[in-house]
Scaffold this active site. Structure first.
Site, PDB file in Angstrom:
ATOM      1  N   LYS A 121      39.206  21.520  49.848  1.00 18.53           N
ATOM      2  CA  LYS A 121      38.571  23.143  49.975  1.00 18.53           C
ATOM      3  C   LYS A 121      38.996  23.749  51.203  1.00 18.53           C
ATOM      4  CE  LYS A 121      35.234  25.496  51.825  1.00 18.53           C
ATOM      5  NZ  LYS A 121      35.762  26.447  51.956  1.00 18.53           N
TER       6      LYS A 121
ATOM      7  N   GLU B 250      36.507  15.934  62.113  1.00 19.11           N
ATOM      8  CA  GLU B 250      37.373  16.733  63.522  1.00 19.11           C
ATOM      9  C   GLU B 250      36.876  17.885  63.724  1.00 19.11           C
ATOM     10  OE1 GLU B 250      39.422  18.474  65.528  1.00 19.11           O
ATOM     11  OE2 GLU B 250      41.085  18.630  64.090  1.00 19.11           O
TER      12      GLU B 250
ATOM     13  N   CYS C 148      41.543  23.763  67.877  1.00 15.99           N
ATOM     14  CA  CYS C 148      40.486  22.710  68.119  1.00 15.99           C
ATOM     15  C   CYS C 148      40.652  22.296  69.689  1.00 15.99           C
ATOM     16  CB  CYS C 148      40.196  21.796  67.206  1.00 15.99           C
ATOM     17  SG  CYS C 148      41.510  20.857  66.575  1.00 15.99           S
TER      18      CYS C 148
ATOM     19  N   GLU D  14      32.886  26.616  72.724  1.00 17.04           N
ATOM     20  CA  GLU D  14      34.215  26.587  72.081  1.00 17.04           C
ATOM     21  C   GLU D  14      34.123  28.386  71.832  1.00 17.04           C
ATOM     22  OE1 GLU D  14      35.019  24.876  68.329  1.00 17.04           O
ATOM     23  OE2 GLU D  14      36.923  24.301  69.196  1.00 17.04           O
TER      24      GLU D  14
HETATM   25  P1  NDP Z   1      33.148  26.223  59.749  1.00 15.19           P
HETATM   26  O1  NDP Z   1      33.143  25.040  60.195  1.00 15.19           O
HETATM   27  O2  NDP Z   1      32.041  26.995  58.977  1.00 15.19           O
HETATM   28  O3  NDP Z   1      34.425  26.118  58.564  1.00 15.19           O
HETATM   29  C1  NDP Z   1      35.020  25.199  58.492  1.00 15.19           C
HETATM   30  C2  NDP Z   1      35.376  24.771  56.788  1.00 15.19           C
HETATM   31  O4  NDP Z   1      34.207  24.317  56.265  1.00 15.19           O
HETATM   32  C3  NDP Z   1      35.622  25.992  56.134  1.00 15.19           C
HETATM   33  O5  NDP Z   1      36.537  25.550  54.903  1.00 15.19           O
HETATM   34  C4  NDP Z   1      34.053  26.341  55.485  1.00 15.19           C
HETATM   35  O6  NDP Z   1      34.131  27.356  54.545  1.00 15.19           O
HETATM   36  C5  NDP Z   1      33.495  25.027  55.364  1.00 15.19           C
HETATM   37  N1  NDP Z   1      31.981  24.780  55.450  1.00 15.19           N
HETATM   38  C6  NDP Z   1      31.306  26.200  55.993  1.00 15.19           C
HETATM   39  N2  NDP Z   1      29.833  25.663  55.581  1.00 15.19           N
HETATM   40  C7  NDP Z   1      29.977  24.518  55.042  1.00 15.19           C
HETATM   41  C8  NDP Z   1      28.829  23.593  54.752  1.00 15.19           C
HETATM   42  N3  NDP Z   1      27.676  23.836  54.929  1.00 15.19           N
HETATM   43  N4  NDP Z   1      29.264  22.643  54.097  1.00 15.19           N
HETATM   44  C9  NDP Z   1      30.475  22.269  54.070  1.00 15.19           C
HETATM   45  N5  NDP Z   1      31.611  22.977  54.393  1.00 15.19           N
HETATM   46  C10 NDP Z   1      31.403  24.129  55.027  1.00 15.19           C
HETATM   47  O7  NDP Z   1      33.770  27.132  61.000  1.00 15.19           O
HETATM   48  P2  NDP Z   1      33.898  28.839  61.096  1.00 15.19           P
HETATM   49  O8  NDP Z   1      35.044  29.313  60.289  1.00 15.19           O
HETATM   50  O9  NDP Z   1      32.527  29.149  60.672  1.00 15.19           O
HETATM   51  O10 NDP Z   1      34.049  28.972  62.579  1.00 15.19           O
HETATM   52  C11 NDP Z   1      33.098  28.819  63.542  1.00 15.19           C
HETATM   53  C12 NDP Z   1      33.363  28.045  64.813  1.00 15.19           C
HETATM   54  O11 NDP Z   1      33.577  26.791  64.634  1.00 15.19           O
HETATM   55  C13 NDP Z   1      34.871  28.761  65.333  1.00 15.19           C
HETATM   56  O12 NDP Z   1      34.486  29.999  66.189  1.00 15.19           O
HETATM   57  C14 NDP Z   1      35.264  27.535  66.216  1.00 15.19           C
HETATM   58  O13 NDP Z   1      34.752  27.709  67.623  1.00 15.19           O
HETATM   59  C15 NDP Z   1      34.728  26.604  65.385  1.00 15.19           C
HETATM   60  N6  NDP Z   1      35.948  25.926  64.482  1.00 15.19           N
HETATM   61  C16 NDP Z   1      36.508  24.997  64.896  1.00 15.19           C
HETATM   62  C17 NDP Z   1      37.525  24.241  64.070  1.00 15.19           C
HETATM   63  C18 NDP Z   1      38.442  23.206  64.539  1.00 15.19           C
HETATM   64  O14 NDP Z   1      39.537  23.077  64.086  1.00 15.19           O
HETATM   65  N7  NDP Z   1      37.798  22.245  65.233  1.00 15.19           N
HETATM   66  C19 NDP Z   1      38.216  25.082  63.062  1.00 15.19           C
HETATM   67  C20 NDP Z   1      37.425  26.338  62.707  1.00 15.19           C
HETATM   68  C21 NDP Z   1      36.372  26.632  63.347  1.00 15.19           C
HETATM   69  P3  NDP Z   1      34.139  28.835  55.034  1.00 15.19           P
HETATM   70  O15 NDP Z   1      35.673  29.183  55.075  1.00 15.19           O
HETATM   71  O16 NDP Z   1      33.828  29.406  53.687  1.00 15.19           O
HETATM   72  O17 NDP Z   1      33.240  29.258  55.913  1.00 15.19           O
END
Ligand code: NDP
Length: 490
Positions: free
Chosen positions: A195, A268, A302, A399
């Site tokens: 996904k 991760e 990240c 973060e």
């Molecule tokens: P999320 O953790 O929400 O998104 C990561 C992935 O998980 C996306 O594909 C998202 O879908 C999906 N997702 C969201 N909710 C669920 C759920 N309940 N169960 C399973 N999968 C889910 O990150 P955000 O995009 O909301 O970003 C928020 C913050 O997270 C950022 O500001 C940053 O600080 C951190 N982040 C960290 C990352 C890293 O690499 N460590 C990467 C991204 C974010 P969808 O895109 O539809 O929300």
């Protein structure tokens, strides 16, 4: 008495103007609409829902993308389940051949993939072209090579694939994260449902086209764009393992959901990594590393070096030079090859960055943001540093995931280690010193999955990547990246 020296001639300030060098948008032809990729075919979503994916640099829609609901996720998992017996029975050498084909097609379509990654996500073309796409292909090549050598990766043990794996990836490195997830899973004989993140589904869908072109057997790779609901449905579906990259909050939820179910899990998650500059470092080189550490991909990384720890004796020098360098960063059109800092990925992420930066000011840290012209449309945030950030300030703890670095000083290596480890996260760190022994000593005490010495943000498919503490568990990359995708049976 020595003769008075003539005053130094006043130098004209150096100008750093470049003519625009835009990459051709024509290098990528997007379709108006994309379907889900299930069982080797592009198919309509059960409820017909489609959502436009938007260019964050212009706010223009790029294409309509089918949105997977719960029924679609179940269908994708069933397709992966049906494909599993044949795929796992293939000799590793044959699985490897498919992966080699995929990797070569990624290279052939590299320019197109880079343009689409930049259009969909806002990152500078220089980065998608030189980092994201080549590193993604390199990962697939790397694991193609492992497919017939699992006995050497885990010597003396008999292993079998886990089965069907669900993989959820974020928006900061869309294709690269897809490659990190899919390549080791497939090499080990698993089938997968991926996904992509809702703001950046396009390169994953191009990867689906590549899988079709490479004749990867139907159902081995399934790609279901959608929002968090689709992610949550995948977690609850009949899968044998979940691999997730994203926020700590969602990672925690997933861990709670899967606790006691026997479904394998690797997480991760985020980071708040320390980039430590000692007084004996090559300062000019360190400045480039600090810039790369926090402004690469607008800080949507990240392992970004978001906490800069500088030895007190060189702090003024480092901060002065960093500020000079920050003012020369070119912020703007991500398709321009001169651009250093592109668009913020979404309005939601911009709002998160703005809120945390406002909180930093409110808590008393000194903010310095580059005053550069920003495009009128799209989501933008100027390169920013915070001075006098106390360890308890939210900007030093949470973060931000944006182009914002907080600067703190230290006096001794022990203090540097203590401050660096004073974090709920433990993903990465940088150490800048010209003393090898000091670098090793400090690195051995840092609670971080990756420590770079006198460099930052270097990703290599042969090296393991992953965190400690709230940065998650499990490793991706290298030989270690195979382990989560197999079960030891004897
Ligand atoms: P999320 O953790 O929400 O998104 C990561 C992935 O998980 C996306 O594909 C998202 O879908 C999906 N997702 C969201 N909710 C669920 C759920 N309940 N169960 C399973 N999968 C889910 O990150 P955000 O995009 O909301 O970003 C928020 C913050 O997270 C950022 O500001 C940053 O600080 C951190 N982040 C960290 C990352 C890293 O690499 N460590 C990467 C991204 C974010 P969808 O895109 O539809 O929300």
């Amino acid at each position: 008495m020595p003769a008075a020296r003539a005053p130094a001639p006043t130098r004209a300030p150096i100008r750093w103007d470049y003519a625009p060098a835009p990459e051709s948008r024509g290098a990528a032809t997007l379709r108006d609409s994309y379907d889900l990729f299930i069982g080797g075919q592009f198919v309509e979503p059960a409820d017909g829902r489609r959502v436009a994916t938007v260019n964050p640099a212009t706010e223009e829609p790029l294409a309509e993308v089918a949105w997977a609901g719960e029924a679609d996720v179940a269908r994708a998992v069933a397709a992966a389940r049906a494909a599993a017996p044949k795929w796992r029975a293939l000799p590793g050498l044959e699985r490897g051949k498919y992966l080699f084909r995929v990797a070569r097609l990624m290279q052939e379509r590299a320019r197109e993939l880079a343009v689409v990654e930049t259009l969909d996500g806002g990152k500078p073309i220089r980065e998608s072209r030189d980092v994201d796409i080549p590193t993604a292909a390199a990962h697939v090549f790397h694991y193609a090579g492992w497919a017939d050598k699992l006995a050497y990766a885990i010597p003396g043990r008999a292993v079998r694939p886990r089965g069907v794996v669900g993989q959820i990836v974020p928006w900061n490195f869309p294709l690269l994260m897809a490659a990190w997830k899919l390549a080791p899973a497939l090499a080990c004989g698993n089938t997968a449902v991926l996904k992509p993140a809702e703001t950046t589904p396009l390169t994953a869908l191009l990867l689906a086209e590549i899988c079709q072109e490479a004749e990867v057997p139907e159902g081995v790779v399934n790609i279901v764009p959608g929002d968090g609901t689709a992610g949550a449905a995948l977690v609850r579906a009949e899968v044998d393992k979940i691999a997730f990259t994203g926020s700590t909050a969602v990672g925690r939820d997933i861990q709670r959901t899967l606790a006691g179910t026997g479904v394998g899990l690797t997480l991760e998650l985020g980071g708040k990594s320390a980039n430590i500059v000692f007084e004996d470092a090559a300062i000019d080189q360190a400045i480039e590393g600090i810039v790369d550490g926090i402004f690469f991909n607008q800080g949507h990384v990240c392992c970004a070096g978001a906490r800069l720890l500088v030895q007190e004796s060189v702090a003024d020098d480092v901060v002065g030079k960093l500020w000079d360098r920050m003012q020369r960063l070119r912020v703007g059109d991500p398709l321009d090859k001169n651009t250093d800092v592109g668009a913020i990925n979404s309005s939601a992420q911009l709002a998160r960055i703005e809120a945390l930066v406002a909180e930093g000011e409110r808590e008393g840290a000194r903010r310095r943001s580059v005053s550069c012209p920003l495009p009128e449309r799209g989501h933008w945030f100027p390169p920013t540093m915070f001075l006098d950030a106390a360890p308890a300030h939210r900007i030093a703890v949470e973060e931000i995931f944006g182009p914002v670095v907080s600067v703190t000083t230290f006096r001794t290596p022990a203090e540097a280690v203590e401050k660096a480890n004073n974090s709920a996260y433990g993903l990465a760190a940088g150490v800048w010193t010209d003393k090898g022994a000091k670098a090793f000593e400090v690195a051995s005490k840092l609670q971080a999955g990756v420590v770079w010495q006198s460099t930052y943000n270097k990703f290599d498919p042969t090296a393991a990547f992953g965190g400690f503490k709230e940065s998650g568990f499990g490793r991706e990359g290298g030989k270690a990246g195979l382990r989560p995708y197999v079960e030891i049976v004897a």
